[in-house]
Design a protein around this motif. Sequence first.
Motif, PDB file in Angstrom:
ATOM      1  N   VAL A  96       0.873  -1.174   0.000  1.00  0.00           N
ATOM      2  CA  VAL A  96       0.000   0.000   0.000  1.00  0.00           C
ATOM      3  C   VAL A  96       0.911   1.224   0.000  1.00  0.00           C
ATOM      4  N   THR A  97       0.928   1.957  -1.104  1.00  0.00           N
ATOM      5  CA  THR A  97       1.831   3.098  -1.231  1.00  0.00           C
ATOM      6  C   THR A  97       1.411   4.250  -0.346  1.00  0.00           C
ATOM      7  N   GLY A  98       0.108   4.452  -0.205  1.00  0.00           N
ATOM      8  CA  GLY A  98      -0.377   5.531   0.639  1.00  0.00           C
ATOM      9  C   GLY A  98      -1.885   5.537   0.704  1.00  0.00           C
ATOM     10  N   ALA A  99      -2.424   6.213   1.720  1.00  0.00           N
ATOM     11  CA  ALA A  99      -3.870   6.250   1.906  1.00  0.00           C
ATOM     12  C   ALA A  99      -4.266   7.547   2.594  1.00  0.00           C
ATOM     13  N   THR A 100      -5.515   7.940   2.372  1.00  0.00           N
ATOM     14  CA  THR A 100      -6.086   9.100   3.056  1.00  0.00           C
ATOM     15  C   THR A 100      -7.493   8.740   3.533  1.00  0.00           C
ATOM     16  N   ILE A 101      -7.979   9.553   4.466  1.00  0.00           N
ATOM     17  CA  ILE A 101      -9.361   9.446   4.912  1.00  0.00           C
ATOM     18  C   ILE A 101      -9.911  10.852   5.049  1.00  0.00           C
ATOM     19  N   ALA A 102     -11.187  11.013   4.747  1.00  0.00           N
ATOM     20  CA  ALA A 102     -11.806  12.339   4.783  1.00  0.00           C
ATOM     21  C   ALA A 102     -13.311  12.173   4.938  1.00  0.00           C
ATOM     22  N   GLY A 106     -19.962  13.772  -1.230  1.00  0.00           N
ATOM     23  CA  GLY A 106     -20.863  13.265  -2.252  1.00  0.00           C
ATOM     24  C   GLY A 106     -20.105  12.696  -3.429  1.00  0.00           C
ATOM     25  N   GLY A 107     -20.511  11.529  -3.895  1.00  0.00           N
ATOM     26  CA  GLY A 107     -19.800  10.870  -4.976  1.00  0.00           C
ATOM     27  C   GLY A 107     -18.360  10.596  -4.576  1.00  0.00           C
ATOM     28  N   ALA A 108     -17.432  10.905  -5.497  1.00  0.00           N
ATOM     29  CA  ALA A 108     -16.010  10.683  -5.221  1.00  0.00           C
ATOM     30  C   ALA A 108     -15.327  11.903  -4.612  1.00  0.00           C
ATOM     31  N   ALA A 109     -16.074  12.958  -4.339  1.00  0.00           N
ATOM     32  CA  ALA A 109     -15.489  14.179  -3.773  1.00  0.00           C
ATOM     33  C   ALA A 109     -15.405  14.084  -2.253  1.00  0.00           C
ATOM     34  N   VAL A 110     -14.432  14.809  -1.674  1.00  0.00           N
ATOM     35  CA  VAL A 110     -14.278  14.864  -0.219  1.00  0.00           C
ATOM     36  C   VAL A 110     -14.217  16.311   0.231  1.00  0.00           C
ATOM     37  N   ARG A 111     -14.480  16.530   1.504  1.00  0.00           N
ATOM     38  CA  ARG A 111     -14.379  17.879   2.060  1.00  0.00           C
ATOM     39  C   ARG A 111     -12.902  18.215   2.275  1.00  0.00           C
ATOM     40  N   PRO A 112     -12.396  19.263   1.609  1.00  0.00           N
ATOM     41  CA  PRO A 112     -10.949  19.547   1.648  1.00  0.00           C
ATOM     42  C   PRO A 112     -10.390  19.731   3.045  1.00  0.00           C
ATOM     43  N   ASP A 113     -11.144  20.382   3.938  1.00  0.00           N
ATOM     44  CA  ASP A 113     -10.617  20.653   5.274  1.00  0.00           C
ATOM     45  C   ASP A 113     -10.538  19.418   6.151  1.00  0.00           C
ATOM     46  N   SER A 114     -11.129  18.315   5.677  1.00  0.00           N
ATOM     47  CA  SER A 114     -11.160  17.109   6.499  1.00  0.00           C
ATOM     48  C   SER A 114     -10.155  16.051   6.056  1.00  0.00           C
ATOM     49  N   LEU A 115      -9.459  16.240   4.954  1.00  0.00           N
ATOM     50  CA  LEU A 115      -8.589  15.195   4.424  1.00  0.00           C
ATOM     51  C   LEU A 115      -7.378  14.982   5.333  1.00  0.00           C
ATOM     52  N   ARG A 116      -7.151  13.714   5.701  1.00  0.00           N
ATOM     53  CA  ARG A 116      -6.017  13.344   6.542  1.00  0.00           C
ATOM     54  C   ARG A 116      -5.242  12.216   5.861  1.00  0.00           C
ATOM     55  N   HIS A 117      -3.921  12.341   5.838  1.00  0.00           N
ATOM     56  CA  HIS A 117      -3.083  11.249   5.347  1.00  0.00           C
ATOM     57  C   HIS A 117      -2.975  10.194   6.439  1.00  0.00           C
ATOM     58  N   VAL A 118      -3.154   8.955   6.054  1.00  0.00           N
ATOM     59  CA  VAL A 118      -3.124   7.834   6.981  1.00  0.00           C
ATOM     60  C   VAL A 118      -1.718   7.247   7.005  1.00  0.00           C
ATOM     61  N   ALA A 181      -4.972  12.396  -2.617  1.00  0.00           N
ATOM     62  CA  ALA A 181      -5.195  13.683  -1.956  1.00  0.00           C
ATOM     63  C   ALA A 181      -6.139  14.586  -2.739  1.00  0.00           C
ATOM     64  N   ASP A 182      -6.727  14.092  -3.825  1.00  0.00           N
ATOM     65  CA  ASP A 182      -7.664  14.917  -4.605  1.00  0.00           C
ATOM     66  C   ASP A 182      -8.892  15.253  -3.769  1.00  0.00           C
ATOM     67  N   HIS A 183      -9.334  16.495  -3.883  1.00  0.00           N
ATOM     68  CA  HIS A 183     -10.555  16.915  -3.201  1.00  0.00           C
ATOM     69  C   HIS A 183     -11.791  16.640  -4.044  1.00  0.00           C
TER      70      HIS A 183
END
Length: 430
Positions: A96-102, A106-118, A181-183
């Motif tokens: 696993v090269t990398g992961a995020t959680i946010a 809606g759909g494939a979009a995430v809230r930018p202020d909530s994105l965290r690198h795992v 990391a895409d929003h």
Amino acid sequence: MRHGKRFLALLLGIFTAAGLLAGPGTAGARPESTSAPDWSGTWSASVMRAGGGLVPNWSLEGFENQTVRQVVRVSHGGAAVRIRLSNVYGHAPLTVTGATIARSAGGAAVRPDSLRHVTFGRSPSVVIPAGAEVASDLAPLRVEQLGSVTVTVYFAEPTGPATFHADARATSYRAAGDHRADHDGNAFSDTTRSWYYLSGVEVAGVPAPRDAVVAFGNSITGGTASTPDANNRYPDELAERLAAGGRPRPVLNAGISGNRVITDCVGEKALTRFARDALDQPRVGTVIVLQGINDIGFSEIEDFPCSPNPEVTSAELIAGHRELIHRARARGIEVIGATLLPYKGAFYYSERGERVRDELNRWIRTSGEYDAVVDLDRHLAAPADQDRLDPAYDSGDHLHPSDAGYHAMAEAVAPLVACPRPLDAAALTR
């Protein structure tokens, strides 16, 4: 200001308990540490080996230089979060090269202020051995009860066939290259309705011990025929019902479509996977068992969906249920039996199978061997024909409930799990 200091103190305590401030984490079949009592499952998926049946999916081809984005709705909130990734059915180590959680937007979009690198042991990447599962480090993201979170995982190297959950009833997304990391969701042009490698989401800072509920079963637990992306599976409806009643409990879904009690078929048989998928979940206090209809039905069909399909008796199914009860009781876990729903008119219905279903249901109702019983058979039966699903609850295939049927199941189960039953002190220390 005092509230802010309290939250920071709580978060600092969680970081310390989780080991993020004390040293690297470890990977294993089911990671355990001194921080285990501070974690509670809030979402789960039972995994299976790669395969092309049931629904179109990407499991056999796996991933290479691709990002997978998966949206799940949690059942319980917490002050911080971590994820579990599974390579249980892998034939080689998984990188696993990398992961995020946010939080989902809606759909494939995430809230930018909530994105965290795992991270995993403070590293952005991890190698999961074949046959193993890994828990991430703590991610400082507050998770809301019944909120949706998006887990994004990037695989730079070829994964080979993927450990996955086939019938998710939820849309997952894929993009070429690294887009963890895409929003927005613009790069995620490919979709499927399966989950890959993601086996659990856990939250920290939940005060009650041993209050998680695991719904263990087959496609009826998994939510087959429910509206995709609507979270209308019966365990989802149960979590909503408990929250609305002011008695929220984490509810985890351990259903696999096509699963059987005593014979491997779609997913390993219940007797094999019960510990991993139900009893080993963090803080589990109650398991609801709804299993057996596929053992009955598939035994009437030669070579479908897998072979062998031995003719099953009620005595064999009762023995299987007794074994599940014994294993749960040995762990100090309450176990609730659910009667099998009517299935007359389903593609694998037979009169012989109906006799076996009636005999198993009679034992579940009257034996007293389960700690409690929810009679889903009678709750969802048609008034004019007790062997059929009520048309108001039938998805149309005469086997799986509709959204309304899953809601009715949750209404029937909720009174039995509204309060965790007291457990003895020895069980609470597990």
